[in-house]
Design a protein around this motif. Structure first.
Motif, PDB file in Angstrom:
ATOM      1  N   CYS A 238       4.459  -6.955  30.946  1.00 18.85           N
ATOM      2  CA  CYS A 238       5.112  -6.020  30.022  1.00 18.85           C
ATOM      3  C   CYS A 238       5.301  -4.628  30.619  1.00 18.85           C
ATOM      4  CB  CYS A 238       4.294  -5.884  28.740  1.00 18.85           C
ATOM      5  SG  CYS A 238       4.220  -7.362  27.720  1.00 18.85           S
ATOM      6  N   ALA A 239       4.703  -4.344  31.755  1.00 20.15           N
ATOM      7  CA  ALA A 239       4.794  -2.998  32.321  1.00 20.15           C
ATOM      8  C   ALA A 239       6.251  -2.635  32.583  1.00 20.15           C
ATOM      9  CB  ALA A 239       3.992  -2.910  33.618  1.00 20.15           C
ATOM     10  N   GLY A 240       6.625  -1.402  32.233  1.00 19.52           N
ATOM     11  CA  GLY A 240       8.008  -1.004  32.422  1.00 19.52           C
ATOM     12  C   GLY A 240       8.159   0.485  32.649  1.00 19.52           C
ATOM     13  N   PHE A 241       9.307   0.848  33.220  1.00 19.67           N
ATOM     14  CA  PHE A 241       9.621   2.248  33.499  1.00 19.67           C
ATOM     15  C   PHE A 241      11.110   2.454  33.291  1.00 19.67           C
ATOM     16  CE2 PHE A 241      11.374   5.372  36.463  1.00 19.67           C
ATOM     17  CZ  PHE A 241      10.620   6.500  36.156  1.00 19.67           C
ATOM     18  N   VAL A 242      11.478   3.624  32.754  1.00 24.42           N
ATOM     19  CA  VAL A 242      12.892   3.981  32.648  1.00 24.42           C
ATOM     20  C   VAL A 242      13.043   5.494  32.666  1.00 24.42           C
ATOM     21  CG1 VAL A 242      12.972   4.047  30.115  1.00 24.42           C
ATOM     22  CG2 VAL A 242      15.049   3.540  31.403  1.00 24.42           C
ATOM     23  N   ASP A 243      14.050   5.949  33.384  1.00 24.85           N
ATOM     24  CA  ASP A 243      14.468   7.348  33.375  1.00 24.85           C
ATOM     25  C   ASP A 243      15.990   7.310  33.414  1.00 24.85           C
ATOM     26  OD1 ASP A 243      14.825  10.036  33.587  1.00 24.85           O
ATOM     27  OD2 ASP A 243      14.010  10.237  35.615  1.00 24.85           O
ATOM     28  N   PRO A 244      16.635   7.135  32.254  1.00 24.22           N
ATOM     29  CA  PRO A 244      18.062   6.829  32.222  1.00 24.22           C
ATOM     30  C   PRO A 244      18.947   7.965  32.718  1.00 24.22           C
ATOM     31  CG  PRO A 244      17.240   7.284  30.016  1.00 24.22           C
ATOM     32  CD  PRO A 244      16.049   7.233  30.914  1.00 24.22           C
ATOM     33  N   GLU A 245      19.815   7.620  33.647  1.00 26.25           N
ATOM     34  CA  GLU A 245      20.801   8.554  34.182  1.00 26.25           C
ATOM     35  C   GLU A 245      22.082   7.788  34.479  1.00 26.25           C
ATOM     36  OE1 GLU A 245      20.641  11.712  34.496  1.00 26.25           O
ATOM     37  OE2 GLU A 245      18.538  12.320  34.683  1.00 26.25           O
ATOM     38  N   THR A 246      23.202   8.505  34.506  1.00 27.29           N
ATOM     39  CA  THR A 246      24.432   7.871  34.973  1.00 27.29           C
ATOM     40  C   THR A 246      24.261   7.510  36.447  1.00 27.29           C
ATOM     41  OG1 THR A 246      25.422   9.953  35.696  1.00 27.29           O
ATOM     42  CG2 THR A 246      25.785   9.297  33.392  1.00 27.29           C
ATOM     43  N   MET A 247      25.135   6.646  36.960  1.00 31.44           N
ATOM     44  CA  MET A 247      25.014   6.237  38.355  1.00 31.44           C
ATOM     45  C   MET A 247      25.077   7.444  39.290  1.00 31.44           C
ATOM     46  SD  MET A 247      27.342   3.724  40.708  1.00 31.44           S
ATOM     47  CE  MET A 247      28.588   4.998  40.926  1.00 31.44           C
TER      48      MET A 247
END
Length: 231
Positions: free
Chosen positions: A85-94
């Motif tokens: 279940c471990a997860g990471f996100v730092d949303p950015e455009t390409m």
């Protein structure tokens, strides 16, 4: 249950991982709760039952993963299920995504899944077991602005399908769960203005994950399992 089952859950300090770990305890399982700094979580220490433990783990670091599975082998002597279940996100455009951001997303969401699956398989292949990898509907449909995250989750789906076939000779079953919008800290990063009460709660996903540990789930193995609620 007469033969107590041992389950290792990554990302178990919050969100879907925590919900799954607590519900698994309620069902009588012994749970190894893992995340980067979980051993200092005094709140969780007070919720441990059935011989469950807290263990620090950096899923992107092979030495950390290897040491964890050596601990599990020494303390419990077996492992019945791994839930990633471990997860990471730092949303950015390409165009805004840095290589550092890209590498962090891939190393935790994909490489971490690979490493845990590899070391779990080395441990479980004599007696069999179950692996459940948590992907996302972001790995199945376009997610503008979430490119790194979507790529990592899509790769988890392909990886899970591949090892489902590969590990069948060891009687290890592999499932991949693709939750839709779920009220977790990760979702808050992706959609900061969204009301968490209007979307699916972690317990719905946890119930599906734990269903995958039953014999009845066999027909769902190796394929994306969409978990969604309509509001």
């Amino acid at each position: 249950m007469a033969d107590k089952k041992i389950i290792l859950i990554t990302g178990a300090s919050s969100g879907i991982g925590l919900s799954t770990a607590l519900e698994a305890q309620n069902k009588g399982f012994t749970v190894i709760f893992t995340s980067r700094n979980i051993e200092s979580n005094d709140t969780l220490k007070g919720k441990l039952v059935n011989g469950s433990v807290l263990k620090n783990l950096d899923v992107s670091n092979e030495t950390s993963v290897k040491n964890l599975f050596e601990f599990v082998k020494a303390k419990f002597g077996k492992l019945d299920a791994l839930i990633n279940c471990a997860g990471f996100v730092d949303p950015e455009t390409m165009l805004a995504t840095t290589l550092e951001n890209w590498n962090a997303t891939i190393s935790i969401n994909l490489t971490g899944t690979f490493l845990c699956c590899k070391y779990a398989t080395n441990f479980m292949k004599k007696e069999g077991g179950t692996i459940v990898n948590v992907s996302s509907t972001a790995g199945l449909t376009p997610r503008p602005g979430w490119g790194a995250y979507a790529a990592s989750k899509s790769a988890v789906i392909g990886f899970s399908a591949s090892i489902s076939e590969e590990l069948s000779e060891y009687n290890i079953r592999v499932f991949v769960i693709c939750p839709g919008r779920t009220a977790t800290p990760l979702r808050k990063i992706l959609a900061p203005t969204e009301d968490p009460h209007t979307i699916m709660q972690p317990e719905t996903v946890s119930n599906t994950i734990l269903f995958c540990l039953t014999d009845e789930a066999a027909p769902l193995e190796g394929q994306p399992i969409l978990v969604r609620e309509r509001f």
